[in-house]
Scaffold this motif. Structure first.
Motif, mmCIF file in Angstrom:
data_model
loop_
_atom_site.group_PDB
_atom_site.id
_atom_site.type_symbol
_atom_site.label_atom_id
_atom_site.label_comp_id
_atom_site.label_asym_id
_atom_site.label_seq_id
_atom_site.Cartn_x
_atom_site.Cartn_y
_atom_site.Cartn_z
ATOM 1 N N CYS A 1 -39.218 -30.281 28.271
ATOM 2 C CA CYS A 1 -38.173 -30.019 29.272
ATOM 3 C C CYS A 1 -37.423 -28.757 28.897
ATOM 4 C CB CYS A 1 -37.197 -31.203 29.344
ATOM 5 S SG CYS A 1 -35.870 -30.921 30.539
ATOM 6 N N LYS A 2 -37.229 -27.893 29.875
ATOM 7 C CA LYS A 2 -36.362 -26.725 29.670
ATOM 8 C C LYS A 2 -35.433 -26.571 30.879
ATOM 9 C CE LYS A 2 -40.228 -23.589 30.708
ATOM 10 N NZ LYS A 2 -39.852 -23.191 32.059
ATOM 11 N N ASN A 3 -34.952 -27.720 31.360
ATOM 12 C CA ASN A 3 -34.046 -27.691 32.505
ATOM 13 C C ASN A 3 -32.643 -27.223 32.130
ATOM 14 O OD1 ASN A 3 -36.224 -28.713 33.803
ATOM 15 N ND2 ASN A 3 -35.210 -30.488 34.686
ATOM 16 N N CYS A 4 -32.336 -27.173 30.817
ATOM 17 C CA CYS A 4 -31.053 -26.580 30.437
ATOM 18 C C CYS A 4 -31.240 -25.799 29.143
ATOM 19 C CB CYS A 4 -29.966 -27.652 30.298
ATOM 20 S SG CYS A 4 -29.876 -28.403 28.666
ATOM 21 N N MET B 1 -29.762 -26.183 26.296
ATOM 22 C CA MET B 1 -29.678 -26.891 25.011
ATOM 23 C C MET B 1 -31.094 -27.071 24.457
ATOM 24 S SD MET B 1 -26.658 -29.716 25.457
ATOM 25 C CE MET B 1 -27.285 -30.607 26.878
ATOM 26 N N GLY B 2 -32.075 -26.971 25.360
ATOM 27 C CA GLY B 2 -33.474 -27.104 24.965
ATOM 28 C C GLY B 2 -34.090 -25.739 24.742
ATOM 29 N N CYS C 1 -36.635 -29.003 24.971
ATOM 30 C CA CYS C 1 -36.801 -30.230 24.184
ATOM 31 C C CYS C 1 -38.224 -30.738 24.345
ATOM 32 C CB CYS C 1 -35.830 -31.297 24.656
ATOM 33 S SG CYS C 1 -34.107 -30.832 24.455
ATOM 34 N N GLY D 1 -34.592 -35.991 24.353
ATOM 35 C CA GLY D 1 -34.058 -34.640 24.326
ATOM 36 C C GLY D 1 -32.597 -34.655 23.902
ATOM 37 N N VAL D 2 -32.027 -33.466 23.754
ATOM 38 C CA VAL D 2 -30.632 -33.355 23.310
ATOM 39 C C VAL D 2 -29.706 -34.190 24.202
ATOM 40 C CG1 VAL D 2 -28.716 -31.733 22.965
ATOM 41 C CG2 VAL D 2 -31.045 -31.061 22.342
ATOM 42 N N CYS D 3 -29.963 -34.192 25.531
ATOM 43 C CA CYS D 3 -29.097 -34.922 26.465
ATOM 44 C C CYS D 3 -29.391 -36.418 26.480
ATOM 45 C CB CYS D 3 -29.245 -34.349 27.864
ATOM 46 S SG CYS D 3 -30.872 -34.635 28.579
ATOM 47 N N ILE E 1 -38.259 -37.169 31.643
ATOM 48 C CA ILE E 1 -38.685 -35.762 31.619
ATOM 49 C C ILE E 1 -39.933 -35.566 32.482
ATOM 50 C CG2 ILE E 1 -39.673 -33.975 30.107
ATOM 51 C CD1 ILE E 1 -37.645 -34.876 27.973
ATOM 52 N N ARG F 1 -38.973 -35.842 36.146
ATOM 53 C CA ARG F 1 -38.244 -34.657 36.620
ATOM 54 C C ARG F 1 -39.199 -33.480 36.822
ATOM 55 N NH1 ARG F 1 -32.854 -34.823 32.880
ATOM 56 N NH2 ARG F 1 -34.254 -33.704 31.477
ATOM 57 N N THR G 1 -29.242 -30.872 34.459
ATOM 58 C CA THR G 1 -28.754 -31.624 33.295
ATOM 59 C C THR G 1 -27.731 -32.678 33.691
ATOM 60 O OG1 THR G 1 -28.613 -29.412 32.379
ATOM 61 C CG2 THR G 1 -27.991 -31.239 30.924
HETATM 62 FE FE1 SF4 Z 1 -34.006 -31.014 29.165
HETATM 63 FE FE2 SF4 Z 1 -31.991 -32.582 28.329
HETATM 64 FE FE3 SF4 Z 1 -33.315 -31.000 26.578
HETATM 65 FE FE4 SF4 Z 1 -31.701 -29.892 28.444
HETATM 66 S S1 SF4 Z 1 -31.091 -31.254 26.752
HETATM 67 S S2 SF4 Z 1 -33.736 -29.191 27.905
HETATM 68 S S3 SF4 Z 1 -32.045 -31.266 30.207
HETATM 69 S S4 SF4 Z 1 -34.147 -32.749 27.747
#
Ligand code: SF4
Length: 534
Positions: free
Chosen positions: A28-31, A33-34, A36, A45-47, A54, A57, A176
């Motif tokens: 996932c690279k929707n935000c 923070m990744g 991930c 993932g971080v969230c 994932i 999505r 996110t």
């Molecule tokens: Fe994706 Fe969540 Fe990681 Fe952001 S923190 S990239 S939304 S899994």
């Protein structure tokens, strides 16, 4: 390979091994923070999103992109239909039959209204379904979908508001910290999928048929060996028919033909790559379909194409490098899709110059004539591979041939035809180019299942003779008994990728005749070499 020309097949090899997280969909690279990646050591993932969320999505975002892709080019045709109806564009309405049947289905038919008036109302309904903001019924879906499916979709709460809204919402809920329930994300994928089917595909197909008329049956020659050496050769590549229609008309003009002859060519010939090949042929004839998106660089490498006209979708940027090896000029024609190094002769972002299609087309054809003079005969290699094929099947001409859906239903009931499968979609270098489509078709016809085909997948079947009556030799006894008396091929070519709408309309006609829900009938879609978000 001998000429040292790189193609998508080479670049696929260079990409190996593919990233395992990407293949699994667990990246996932929707935000920011990744990105991930999900592993046994880091299952979230971080969230806090897990693999299920994932993956769901990612699937939803692909679906939204597919809906946007078919929908954006469908919008251009809907705008053209509206312009033809209100007189702001000088376009003939060639599909009056489709206008009337659609108006009846939409409940707006009135004998007192002219074809133009009805077409204008249809265009506004299609555009409204595409871009509705105020919640309300999706009119195309509610008018044309089987009632039993409508009831199921309503029960599941997946009826779309409109295509724009569902794509907007797909992107919204995958940002996110928005939708954390993978099942709810998957439900939006189905909603977005219905918007894709009924606006981006069916709506676009209705607009095209109203504007350009229904496909006509014909026998054509295809594959790279169909390219001629003594003509100005112009390839149209992509999916948007409005400017292609004007290019076809310009290529038939006597003054431009005379210019081509002054330049030393026998005539001007048009070739089709990808869906432009299928649709321009079905609508206008005399456009020779050559190959699909993955094969585009191979067509360029013949060195025999003077101009390459690219609009939207499945036009790989890699074509520019191959064109640069030859005299071939590339022109882009859509604000949505530009290629560095190509000349841009195009509709603008606002479609404010839609009424200039003829002027743009004339300039484009002149580029082809100019480029013909630069062709280097020593670099031309046209492989001796050509095949005849029968094309132009539509629901209307199929049902007319057999005398109605009831007759085909009877063949299904008796088992002479054991099922009908639409073989569709793209190609994917992850399997041997075009082999999966061919193997599936081989098995289907040997077991008396009738394949329909359209889009990039269809090229393999056209090129290998599946679309000729003679191919019945490889079919089962049932298909031979049904199709033989009509001298029909065992694979019916429906056109471009949007012509999935024809297959689904055909399936609905059979379901209506049977009184059974669609899902209980032996009818299916298959995309053996799927690669594209559409
Ligand atoms: Fe994706 Fe969540 Fe990681 Fe952001 S923190 S990239 S939304 S899994």
């Amino acid at each position: 390979e001998q000429a040292g020309i790189e193609t998508s097949l080479d670049r696929f090899d260079a990409q190996k091994p593919h990233c395992g997280f990407g293949l699994n969909g667990t990246c996932c690279k929707n935000c920011h923070m990744g990105p991930c990646r999900i592993t046994p050591k880091s299952p979230r993932g971080v969230c806090g999103a897990d693999a299920h969320l994932i993956v769901a999505r990612n699937l939803l975002r692909w679906t939204a992109a597919g809906a946007a892709a078919h929908g954006a080019r469908g919008r251009e045709v809907m705008l053209a239909l509206k312009g033809a109806a209100d007189g702001s564009l000088e376009l003939p309405l060639l599909g009056s039959e489709k206008v009337v049947t659609t108006a009846k289905a939409f409940g707006i038919f009135d004998e007192a209204k002219s074809t133009k008036e009805l077409a204008g109302e249809i265009a506004m309904i299609l555009l409204d379904d595409l871009c509705r903001t105020l919640p309300g019924p999706h009119k195309t879906l509610e008018s044309l979908a089987p009632p039993e499916r409508l009831a199921v979709w309503k029960e599941l709460d997946i009826l779309p508001i409109g295509a724009y809204h569902e794509v907007f919402e797909a992107l919204h809920r995958t940002t996110t910290g928005t939708d954390g329930d993978w099942e709810n994300v998957a439900r939006q994928m189905l909603r977005c999928g219905l918007a894709f089917a009924w606006s981006s595909v069916v709506g676009s197909s209705i607009a095209m048929d109203c504007l350009y008329g229904l496909p006509k049956r014909s026998r054509i020659t295809t594959n790279l060996g169909a390219i001629s050496e003594d003509t100005v050769n112009i390839a149209v590549h992509g999916h948007s028919p409005v400017l292609v229609a004007a290019i076809v008309a310009a290529s038939r003009r006597s003054d431009l033909t005379a210019e081509a002859q002054s330049a030393g060519a026998a005539a001007i010939r048009l070739y089709g790559i990808c869906c432009s090949g299928h649709s321009a042929l079905a609508k206008f004839g005399e456009v020779t379909p050559l190959t699909n998106a993955v094969g585009a660089e191979l067509a360029l490498a013949t060195g025999a194409l003077d101009l390459w006209v690219a609009d939207v979708q499945d036009v790989f940027p890699g074509i520019m490098d191959v064109a640069a090896c030859f005299h071939t000029r590339v022109v882009t024609t859509s604000d949505s899709a530009r290629l560095p190094g190509a000349e841009h002769i195009a509709f603008d972002h606002h479609h404010s110059n839609l009424d200039q299609a003829d002027v743009l087309a004339e300039r484009i054809v002149r580029r082809g004539i100019e480029s013909f003079g630069g062709r280097q005969s020593g670099k031309v290699f046209i492989p001796p591979a050509r095949m005849e094929a029968e094309v132009g099947f539509s629901v209307e001409n199929i049902l007319a041939t057999f005398g109605g859906a009831e007759v085909l239903l009877d063949h299904l009931r008796s088992g002479r035809i054991r099922g009908i499968v639409n073989l569709v979609g793209c190609n994917n270098p992850k399997v041997v180019y075009e082999e999966a489509v061919v193997k599936v078709a081989d098995e289907l016809i040997a077991h008396d299942v009738l394949p329909l085909t359209n889009g990039c997948a269809a090229y393999a079947l056209l090129k290998l003779g599946f679309c000729l009556p003679e191919a019945l030799d490889a079919a089962g006894t049932g298909l031979n008994a049904v199709l033989g008396p009509y001298r029909l091929p065992p694979v019916w070519h429906l056109g471009e990728c949007l012509d999935n709408a024809r297959a689904s309309t055909f399936f609905r006609a059979i379901a209506n005749a049977s009184g059974e829900p669609l899902k209980r009938l032996p009818l299916a879609f298959s995309s053996p070499e799927w690669s594209n978000e559409k």
